[in-house]
Design a protein around this motif. Structure first.
Motif, mmCIF file in Angstrom:
data_model
loop_
_atom_site.group_PDB
_atom_site.id
_atom_site.type_symbol
_atom_site.label_atom_id
_atom_site.label_comp_id
_atom_site.label_asym_id
_atom_site.label_seq_id
_atom_site.Cartn_x
_atom_site.Cartn_y
_atom_site.Cartn_z
ATOM 1 N N SER A 1 -26.166 -7.813 27.905
ATOM 2 C CA SER A 1 -26.398 -6.967 29.072
ATOM 3 C C SER A 1 -25.264 -7.087 30.081
ATOM 4 O O SER A 1 -25.008 -6.167 30.867
ATOM 5 C CB SER A 1 -27.727 -7.344 29.736
ATOM 6 N N GLU A 2 -24.545 -8.218 30.072
ATOM 7 C CA GLU A 2 -23.423 -8.424 30.982
ATOM 8 C C GLU A 2 -22.123 -7.874 30.391
ATOM 9 O O GLU A 2 -21.335 -7.217 31.085
ATOM 10 C CB GLU A 2 -23.262 -9.919 31.288
ATOM 11 N N ALA A 3 -21.896 -8.144 29.107
ATOM 12 C CA ALA A 3 -20.639 -7.736 28.477
ATOM 13 C C ALA A 3 -20.617 -6.260 28.112
ATOM 14 O O ALA A 3 -19.562 -5.621 28.126
ATOM 15 C CB ALA A 3 -20.392 -8.580 27.229
ATOM 16 N N GLY A 4 -21.776 -5.716 27.773
ATOM 17 C CA GLY A 4 -21.855 -4.326 27.326
ATOM 18 C C GLY A 4 -22.098 -4.242 25.833
ATOM 19 O O GLY A 4 -21.675 -5.125 25.059
ATOM 20 N N TYR A 5 -22.772 -3.184 25.425
ATOM 21 C CA TYR A 5 -23.178 -3.022 24.026
ATOM 22 C C TYR A 5 -21.998 -3.014 23.064
ATOM 23 O O TYR A 5 -21.966 -3.766 22.095
ATOM 24 C CB TYR A 5 -23.983 -1.722 23.891
ATOM 25 N N ALA A 6 -21.008 -2.169 23.317
ATOM 26 C CA ALA A 6 -19.874 -2.022 22.397
ATOM 27 C C ALA A 6 -19.123 -3.335 22.231
ATOM 28 O O ALA A 6 -18.751 -3.721 21.115
ATOM 29 C CB ALA A 6 -18.930 -0.927 22.888
ATOM 30 N N GLU A 7 -18.905 -4.029 23.332
ATOM 31 C CA GLU A 7 -18.131 -5.267 23.276
ATOM 32 C C GLU A 7 -18.856 -6.357 22.499
ATOM 33 O O GLU A 7 -18.279 -6.996 21.618
ATOM 34 C CB GLU A 7 -17.831 -5.745 24.702
ATOM 35 N N ILE A 8 -20.134 -6.559 22.805
ATOM 36 C CA ILE A 8 -20.866 -7.654 22.167
ATOM 37 C C ILE A 8 -21.155 -7.361 20.697
ATOM 38 O O ILE A 8 -21.083 -8.253 19.841
ATOM 39 C CB ILE A 8 -22.167 -7.951 22.939
ATOM 40 N N VAL A 9 -21.460 -6.106 20.370
ATOM 41 C CA VAL A 9 -21.802 -5.744 18.998
ATOM 42 C C VAL A 9 -20.579 -5.815 18.089
ATOM 43 O O VAL A 9 -20.644 -6.346 16.974
ATOM 44 C CB VAL A 9 -22.441 -4.339 18.959
ATOM 45 N N SER A 10 -19.450 -5.275 18.533
ATOM 46 C CA SER A 10 -18.246 -5.248 17.697
ATOM 47 C C SER A 10 -17.817 -6.656 17.315
ATOM 48 O O SER A 10 -17.497 -6.928 16.147
ATOM 49 C CB SER A 10 -17.117 -4.518 18.419
ATOM 50 N N ARG A 11 -17.820 -7.557 18.276
ATOM 51 C CA ARG A 11 -17.353 -8.922 18.012
ATOM 52 C C ARG A 11 -18.398 -9.734 17.250
ATOM 53 O O ARG A 11 -18.064 -10.465 16.316
ATOM 54 C CB ARG A 11 -16.997 -9.604 19.334
ATOM 55 N N THR A 12 -19.661 -9.603 17.654
ATOM 56 C CA THR A 12 -20.715 -10.399 17.023
ATOM 57 C C THR A 12 -20.850 -10.098 15.541
ATOM 58 O O THR A 12 -20.871 -11.014 14.703
ATOM 59 C CB THR A 12 -22.068 -10.144 17.719
ATOM 60 N N PHE A 13 -20.922 -8.820 15.180
ATOM 61 C CA PHE A 13 -21.162 -8.484 13.780
ATOM 62 C C PHE A 13 -19.911 -8.641 12.917
ATOM 63 O O PHE A 13 -20.023 -8.819 11.702
ATOM 64 C CB PHE A 13 -21.752 -7.085 13.676
ATOM 65 N N SER A 14 -18.732 -8.605 13.519
ATOM 66 C CA SER A 14 -17.515 -8.932 12.765
ATOM 67 C C SER A 14 -17.494 -10.416 12.437
ATOM 68 O O SER A 14 -17.175 -10.817 11.312
ATOM 69 C CB SER A 14 -16.271 -8.553 13.572
ATOM 70 N N PHE A 15 -17.853 -11.246 13.420
ATOM 71 C CA PHE A 15 -17.913 -12.690 13.192
ATOM 72 C C PHE A 15 -19.008 -13.042 12.185
ATOM 73 O O PHE A 15 -18.854 -13.978 11.389
ATOM 74 C CB PHE A 15 -18.155 -13.429 14.512
ATOM 75 N N THR A 16 -20.122 -12.309 12.221
ATOM 76 C CA THR A 16 -21.202 -12.561 11.270
ATOM 77 C C THR A 16 -20.715 -12.398 9.840
ATOM 78 O O THR A 16 -21.050 -13.198 8.951
ATOM 79 C CB THR A 16 -22.382 -11.604 11.528
ATOM 80 N N PHE A 17 -19.916 -11.363 9.610
ATOM 81 C CA PHE A 17 -19.372 -11.150 8.270
ATOM 82 C C PHE A 17 -18.435 -12.285 7.877
ATOM 83 O O PHE A 17 -18.463 -12.746 6.724
ATOM 84 C CB PHE A 17 -18.625 -9.815 8.217
ATOM 85 N N LEU A 18 -17.636 -12.762 8.809
ATOM 86 C CA LEU A 18 -16.726 -13.873 8.508
ATOM 87 C C LEU A 18 -17.508 -15.136 8.156
ATOM 88 O O LEU A 18 -17.125 -15.867 7.223
ATOM 89 C CB LEU A 18 -15.796 -14.136 9.697
ATOM 90 N N TRP A 19 -18.598 -15.402 8.875
ATOM 91 C CA TRP A 19 -19.441 -16.550 8.525
ATOM 92 C C TRP A 19 -20.005 -16.406 7.116
ATOM 93 O O TRP A 19 -20.061 -17.375 6.350
ATOM 94 C CB TRP A 19 -20.608 -16.675 9.506
ATOM 95 N N SER A 20 -20.411 -15.198 6.765
ATOM 96 C CA SER A 20 -21.060 -14.983 5.468
ATOM 97 C C SER A 20 -20.099 -15.165 4.302
ATOM 98 O O SER A 20 -20.537 -15.410 3.172
ATOM 99 C CB SER A 20 -21.691 -13.586 5.414
ATOM 100 N N LEU A 21 -18.795 -15.064 4.539
ATOM 101 C CA LEU A 21 -17.817 -15.270 3.461
ATOM 102 C C LEU A 21 -17.895 -16.687 2.905
ATOM 103 O O LEU A 21 -17.445 -16.941 1.777
ATOM 104 C CB LEU A 21 -16.403 -14.986 3.968
ATOM 105 N N LEU A 22 -18.459 -17.601 3.673
ATOM 106 C CA LEU A 22 -18.635 -18.967 3.198
ATOM 107 C C LEU A 22 -19.592 -19.038 2.014
ATOM 108 O O LEU A 22 -19.623 -20.040 1.288
ATOM 109 C CB LEU A 22 -19.170 -19.854 4.330
ATOM 110 N N LEU A 23 -20.371 -17.976 1.802
ATOM 111 C CA LEU A 23 -21.369 -17.968 0.735
ATOM 112 C C LEU A 23 -20.823 -17.481 -0.601
ATOM 113 O O LEU A 23 -21.505 -17.587 -1.618
ATOM 114 C CB LEU A 23 -22.558 -17.079 1.136
#
Length: 292
Positions: A170-192
Motif C-alpha cells: 500500500s506504501e510502495a504501490g501495486y506495480a512496484e511491489i508486484v513486479s519485484r516480488t513475483f520476479s524474486f519468487t521465480f528466482l527462489w523457485s529455481l532452487l527446486l
C-alpha cells in the motif's frame, strides 16, 4: 458487499480452476517441484509489464522488502508441496484453511487492525467449515505429523505474505511491489530444479497444456489478490471470502470435474454430507465477514 470483495470471490473461482488443471497434469506425472517452477515462471511473466510503470529501485530497502515478501510466498508453496508429498491431501487441504486465522492474528499485531466480533466469528466459522470439508478420516500415523506441521507452516507463510503485501504494498504501490516480488519468487523457485526426477522432454504436449493453463490461471488470481491487498487492504475479510475456494472446489468438481479426469464426485454420501455442512459454515462466514 464491497466491490473489491467480489474481485476476491472471482479470484477464488479462478484458483479452483487452476487447481483442477494442476491435478490433471499431476496425474500425468508432473511433480510438485516442476509445477512450482513453471507456475512461478508464468507468474513472473504475467507481472513483468509492471516493471515498465513502476519506479526505478531507489535503494537496497526497495529491493529487500519484495525479496522478503517473495520468500514468504515461496515458502508457502514449498511447504504445501512437501505436505502433499509426505502427508495426505485429505488432511493437508483443511489445515491450509487455517490461513484465515493466521491472517486475523497477524493483522492485529502488524496492521493494528481492530477486528469486529462479526469478523472474528467469520474467521472461526471459515476454519471450521474448511475442516469439515476434509476427505477420508483415515490417515497413517507416520504421515499425520508431517501433514499437520507442514500444512500449518504453509498456511502461516501465506498468511505472512498477505499481511506484508498489504502493509508495504500500500506504501510502495501495486506495480512496484508486484513486479519485484513475483520476479524474486521465480528466482527462489529455481532452487527446486535439482529436485526434478525426469527430463522435461518426457512431458507430452497435452500435459503441458494443462500445466500452462493452470499456471496462467494461478498467475491471474495471484495478481488480483495482490491488487486488492495493496489497493484496498482489509486482509482478514479478504481471506475469509478467498476461503470460498473450498466451496467452489466442491461445486466445480461436481459439475465439470470429469473434464479434468477428476472422480471425486463419486465419493461416498458421508464425505459429500460433511462437505455440504462445511460449505454451509463457509457461506455463513462470508456473510458475517462482509456484513456492513
Amino acid at each position: 458487499m464491497e466491490f473489491y470483495l467480489w474481485i476476491i470471490l472471482f479470484a477464488a473461482i479462478i484458483y479452483t480452476l487452476a487447481t483442477l488443471c494442476m491435478k490433471r497434469s499431476s496425474s500425468a506425472g508432473v511433480g510438485p517441484w516442476r509445477t512450482t517452477v513453471v507456475w512461478n515462471g508464468l507468474l513472473a511473466l504475467v507481472s513483468f509489464p509492471c516493471w515498465f510503470v513502476a519506479d526505478t529501485p531507489s535503494g537496497l530497502s526497495s529491493l529487500m522488502i519484495p525479496l522478503f515478501i517473495s520468500f514468504a510466498f515461496f515458502l508457502g508453496q514449498l511447504f504445501n508441496a512437501l505436505a502433499i508429498q509426505k502427508g495426505d491431501v485429505s488432511l493437508v487441504t483443511p489445515i491450509m484453511g487455517t490461513k484465515v486465522v493466521f491472517v486475523s492474528v497477524l493483522a492485529i499485531f502488524f496492521l493494528a487492525d481492530d477486528l469486529s466480533i462479526t469478523t472474528w466469528a467469520g474467521t472461526l466459522l471459515a476454519a471450521i467449515g474448511i475442516l469439515l470439508m476434509r476427505g477420508s478420516n483415515h490417515t497413517e500415523r507416520k504421515r499425520l505429523l508431517p501433514s499437520i506441521l507442514l500444512g500449518l507452516m504453509s498456511a502461516g507463510s501465506f498468511g505472512a505474505f498477505d499481511i506484508v503485501m498489504q502493509k508495504f504494498g500500500s506504501e510502495a504501490g501495486y506495480a512496484e511491489i508486484v513486479s519485484r516480488t513475483f520476479s524474486f519468487t521465480f528466482l527462489w523457485s529455481l532452487l527446486l530444479i535439482p529436485k526434478w526426477k525426469s527430463s522435461i522432454q518426457k512431458v507430452d504436449g497435452r500435459t503441458w497444456s494443462w500445466l500452462l493453463t493452470g499456471g496462467f490461471l494461478h498467475a491471474g488470481q495471484a495478481m488480483l489478490l495482490a491488487y486488492v491487498l495493496t489497493t484496498f487492504g482489509d486482509a482478514t475479510r479478504v481471506n475469509i471470502v478467498y476461503s470460498s475456494r473450498a466451496f467452489w472446489s466442491i461445486v466445480l468438481v461436481w459439475i465439470i470435474g470429469h473434464w479434468f479426469s477428476n472422480n471425486e464426485r463419486h465419493l461416498g454420501k458421508a464425505v459429500f454430507s460433511r462437505r455440504l455442512a462445511g460449505s454451509s459454515f463457509l457461506c455463513v462466514a462470508i456473510i458475517l465477514a462482509t456484513w456492513n
